[in-house]
Scaffold this active site. Structure first.
Site, PDB file in Angstrom:
ATOM      1  N   ASP A 136      94.775 -45.307  16.230  1.00 34.03           N
ATOM      2  CA  ASP A 136      95.719 -46.417  16.146  1.00 34.03           C
ATOM      3  C   ASP A 136      94.941 -47.592  15.556  1.00 34.03           C
ATOM      4  O   ASP A 136      93.703 -47.608  15.596  1.00 34.03           O
ATOM      5  CB  ASP A 136      96.250 -46.749  17.546  1.00 34.03           C
ATOM      6  CG  ASP A 136      97.185 -47.939  17.534  1.00 34.03           C
ATOM      7  OD1 ASP A 136      98.005 -48.013  16.601  1.00 34.03           O
ATOM      8  OD2 ASP A 136      97.082 -48.775  18.438  1.00 34.03           O
TER       9      ASP A 136
ATOM     10  N   ASP B 205      95.317 -47.248  22.299  1.00 32.55           N
ATOM     11  CA  ASP B 205      95.215 -48.137  23.456  1.00 32.55           C
ATOM     12  C   ASP B 205      96.559 -48.614  23.977  1.00 32.55           C
ATOM     13  O   ASP B 205      96.688 -49.012  25.128  1.00 32.55           O
ATOM     14  CB  ASP B 205      94.357 -49.363  23.126  1.00 32.55           C
ATOM     15  CG  ASP B 205      95.142 -50.409  22.331  1.00 32.55           C
ATOM     16  OD1 ASP B 205      95.891 -49.996  21.419  1.00 32.55           O
ATOM     17  OD2 ASP B 205      95.018 -51.602  22.629  1.00 32.55           O
TER      18      ASP B 205
ATOM     19  N   CYS C 251      79.540 -19.932  47.112  1.00 36.19           N
ATOM     20  CA  CYS C 251      80.022 -20.827  48.172  1.00 36.19           C
ATOM     21  C   CYS C 251      81.158 -21.702  47.651  1.00 36.19           C
ATOM     22  O   CYS C 251      82.130 -21.969  48.361  1.00 36.19           O
ATOM     23  CB  CYS C 251      78.884 -21.716  48.671  1.00 36.19           C
ATOM     24  SG  CYS C 251      77.511 -20.819  49.427  1.00 36.19           S
TER      25      CYS C 251
END
Length: 831
Positions: free
Chosen positions: A511, A701, A109
């Site tokens: 980092d 980040d 499906c």
């Protein structure tokens, strides 16, 4: 005649003035009231059906009346006001929405709906998660409307509607209740027919009156018919849907087997000749339904983490209306509203604390169990729970704009994206069904030639026992279970391939600033040059720096923990250099030593001029020097050691000075450390490692980490990092606990192992079951048990990923109050 004097030839309603809709019917131009009637009339003419207008007894209905109400209601979803609650716009015309699909019963499906919708012009992406029945839709609103997509989905037999946690729960309850009713009918039928079958088998062996035998067959037919028409209906609906779309899904062989067995048994009963298989029909219908019910329950459990996120937002909120409190629905809130959140209540929207101070539980978002203290000016996140005292908040973001909604979108995107193994399994399953039908025909031909009496039920067994449900379930169930577990830990998986690749990582590259360190300065030392107490120096500095916007100034201001500050006047600020102010008629200066040197008449030591300390002075003398440092995360050292234990090398790539980088590397035990790197240098180093065969997970980040995150095979962004870094990342660490990275690697390895186990099991099962069925050693009801058990084993094996593995690293490291406070702020920029 004017427009007002005419009536529509099709529906007999007045034709509006200045309208120009007409169709040539029976050689005459006939007026029409609207484009709809014009289109319908033209279609009648084009198909040679003009006699329709000669013989009709009343005016035809308007075209709008010919549209089913259910489809007409879909047009409401094109309304921008309604879309605001569930549609997220990534561009002016590019939109995204989360949908729920009703009617999904198997992996086929999912394949059918995905391929059908992807062919619609304007649809950019449509992916369905089999475990949760959720679909991620992205489309160009200029090319296609949402209502058109929903109608296209309905055309192939599924019902799609916007994600609504309450409605989804109702859908699941409806599915469960329907499944239980179908199982009950099939079970009762199977028990009754089986008792009659025992009598018939005994009659064949001992002898039975022919009239009694015929009577028992007719009773069996009577009992089996409702099992076929009601209990087995989902198999036939799904099979017809697949055949209509020219596909071969899982239910095609099942439907063929059930219908063929029933038809042959019914003919044998009516003609009073041959064998009957009513017991096989009822029993494998019962076993198949039971297996799917257990599988459905297990799937819903695997996707429960995503469901919990959706349910975090409360339905009601307390809003201030002219200083009066009013309880309203959260959907009525707008940005800028002032709301009250009492202890024990969930926060309904991303907000700013206007008044109050309280601890907030963010464990369901970050995975950190420690509550976080919030005060005036802090941002709180929708879905977190207020614990201690009431908070007055100002609403900043609602609905699809909240951080929680962003988390939900990223999680759903990851769950619906298919890694290579899943795509391969789906392709194999599709070809396998075709091969199965060919094998069944071949086996049937052979047994018809060797032993015609047994040929039929052997073919039935082959069709049922080898249905490739387990093969298609092997990968998606494992991925859903693993992502659910990581989400609870605060590690958000945003790309489907991340878990698959993370299991093969050989290097983790970090980092430094904001990743291995907390990325925020803290006051580490106060040096006094006079007899002035350190706390008094800090009080003076904090009182002045309350007017500063500089990060160091804010840090200095928040470092003072006393109740009241001194009264300050005549504040002057030189951005980036320092400040001066008057306290108790005394002039004070604070800032860099070079700034102080220009303001005072006495000389400063060269040592002070060459370091980065913040100096406090009055007009006569130096008072104090403040030293700041970026603290190493509490979990960093343990995380590095755990990675080394797993045989993974660690590397630091930083733009900071060599001395600072070396100090961090030596304290936490990193294998290699490189300093002074620009983003290009980081890219070059990463490429060099990859050319040596390294499979790299990059953790960063900052905005300068975005290119490197994109280059790495797996990228992990810190939750407090910038938006662009997170957009480039495959995973996001919502808390500041680096040990969750280790948990993610362990989970990914376990997931890879489970997927392999599932695939091997599914293939081995079919390799063993197919020959046994082809040789006539597996009865149809045994085949049904085997097929259902195979699928269930795959799902239950995947659910093992949701249980804790070894020590719970997520809660063992960095669960102190400071760590929790840092992780809470990590959510602040996820939008």
């Amino acid at each position: 005649m004017t427009g007002q004097d005419q009536t529509c030839f099709h529906c007999n309603l007045p034709v509006p003035a200045d309208s120009d809709y007409a169709v040539k019917i029976e050689g005459k131009v006939r007026p029409m009231c609207c484009p709809g009637c014009q289109a319908v009339a033209q279609a009648i003419v084009d198909n040679g059906l003009e006699d329709f207008y000669k013989y009709r007894t009343e005016p035809s209905k308007q075209s709008s009346q010919l549209i089913p109400q259910e489809l007409a209601n879909l047009d409401l979803y094109d309304n921008p006001v309604i879309q605001k609650n569930f549609v997220h716009a990534t561009d002016a015309d590019i939109k995204q929405a989360s949908l729920i699909l009703e009617g999904i019963v198997c992996a086929a499906c999912v394949w059918l709906s995905e391929h059908h919708v992807q062919k619609i012009p304007g649809v950019i992406r449509f992916q369905v998660n089999y475990s949760t029945h959720r679909a991620q839709l992205e489309w160009d609103d200029q090319q296609v409307k949402l209502s058109e997509i929903l109608k296209a989905i309905r055309d192939i037999g599924y019902l799609a509607h916007p994600l609504d946690p309450n409605r989804q729960e109702q859908v699941f309850k409806k599915e469960r209740s329907q499944a239980i009713r179908r199982i009950a009918v099939a079970g009762l039928g199977a028990m009754q027919v089986m008792m009659l079958a025992v009598a018939l088998y005994a009659g064949d062996y001992e002898g039975m009156d022919s009239n009694l035998e015929r009577f028992l067959r007719w009773v069996s037919l009577f009992i089996t018919t409702p099992v076929l028409l009601y209990s087995a209906r989902p198999f036939f609906v799904a099979a017809m849907r697949d055949l209509k779309m020219r596909g071969l899904g899982m239910d095609v062989p099942v439907a063929l087997a059930i219908s063929a067995a029933y038809a042959a048994s019914a003919w044998a009963t009516i003609s009073n000749s041959g064998e009957v298989y009513f017991d096989s029909v009822t029993m494998f219908t019962f076993f198949l339904l039971s297996g799917r019910f257990l599988e459905m329950t297990a799937r819903q459990r695997a996707g429960r983490a995503a469901e919990e996120l959706v349910k975090l937002i409360p339905a009601m909120a307390t809003r201030f209306n002219d200083d009066q409190q009013q309880v309203v629905a959260v959907s009525e809130l707008v940005t800028g509203d002032l709301i009250l959140v009492k202890p024990g209540e969930s926060i309904p929207a991303d907000s700013i604390v206007v008044q109050g101070r309280s601890s907030v539980d963010e464990s369901l978002l970050t995975g950190e169990s420690m509550p976080v203290v919030y005060r005036e000016g802090d941002q709180v996140v929708a879905g977190s729970v207020n614990i201690e005292s009431s908070l007055k908040l100002k609403v900043e973001a609602l609905g699809t704009d909240t951080i929680l909604a962003s988390i939900q979108r990223l999680l759903e995107r990851a769950q619906t994206e298919k890694p290579k193994l899943a795509v391969l399994a789906d392709k194999v399953a599709g070809y396998f069904v075709f091969a199965l039908l060919v094998i069944a025909l071949t086996v049937g031909g052979y047994w018809w030639w060797v032993d015609p009496q047994n040929a039929f039920w052997i073919v039935i067994s082959v069709l049922v026992v080898t249905c490739p449900c387990a093969l298609s379930l092997a990968t998606p169930t494992a991925l859903t279970a693993a992502m659910g577990k990581l989400t609870k830990l605060g590690m958000l998986t945003t790309r489907g391939h991340a878990l698959e690749t993370l299991a093969k990582v050989s290097h983790v590259v970090f980092d430094k600033t904001g990743t291995l360190t907390e990325g925020k300065l803290v006051l580490s030392n106060i040096q006094s040059f006079t007899g002035l107490p350190e706390q008094q120096s800090l009080l003076i500095a904090s009182s002045i720096e309350q007017f500063s916007e500089h990060p160091i100034g804010k840090c200095l201001h928040h470092s003072y923990q006393g109740d009241e500050l001194l009264e300050v006047s005549d504040v002057e600020n030189v951005p980036g250099m320092g400040m001066q102010a008057v306290i108790n008629n005394q002039q004070y200066f604070i800032g860099h030593a070079n700034y102080i040197k220009e303001k005072v008449s006495f000389d400063l030591d060269d040592v002070l001029l060459n370091d980065n300390r913040v100096i406090l002075s009055d007009q006569q003398q130096l008072l104090a020097a403040f030293t700041f440092e970026d603290k190493i995360r509490a979990s960093a050292k343990t995380t590095i050691q755990q990675l080394h234990d797993l045989g993974i090398k660690t590397v630091i790539l930083s733009g900071d000075q060599q001395a600072n980088v070396d100090q961090v590397a030596s304290q936490i035990g990193v294998t290699q450390a490189f300093a002074g790197f620009t983003p290009n240098h980081k890219l070059d180093k990463l490429s060099a490692l990859q050319q040596q065969g390294a499979i790299i997970a990059m953790v960063g980040d900052g905005i300068n980490d975005a290119p490197v995150l994109s280059k790495a095979q797996v990228s992990i962004a810190m939750g407090q990092g910038t938006q662009i870094a997170q957009a480039s990342a495959d995973m996001i660490l919502l808390s500041d606990n680096l040990s969750h990275i280790v948990s993610s690697i362990e989970t990914s390895k376990a997931t890879r192992m489970v997927i392999r186990q599932n695939l091997i099991w599914a293939l081995l099962y079919n390799l063993v079951a197919l020959p046994l069925a082809a040789m006539g050693w597996v009865a149809p009801w045994m085949a049904a048990i085997g097929m259902s058990a195979s699928s269930l084993i795959v799902v239950l094996n995947a659910l093992r990923l949701t249980s804790p593995m070894g020590s719970n690293r997520g809660n063992a490291v960095g669960s102190n109050r400071g760590s929790a406070m840092g992780s809470s702020k990590a959510l602040g920029e996820l939008k």
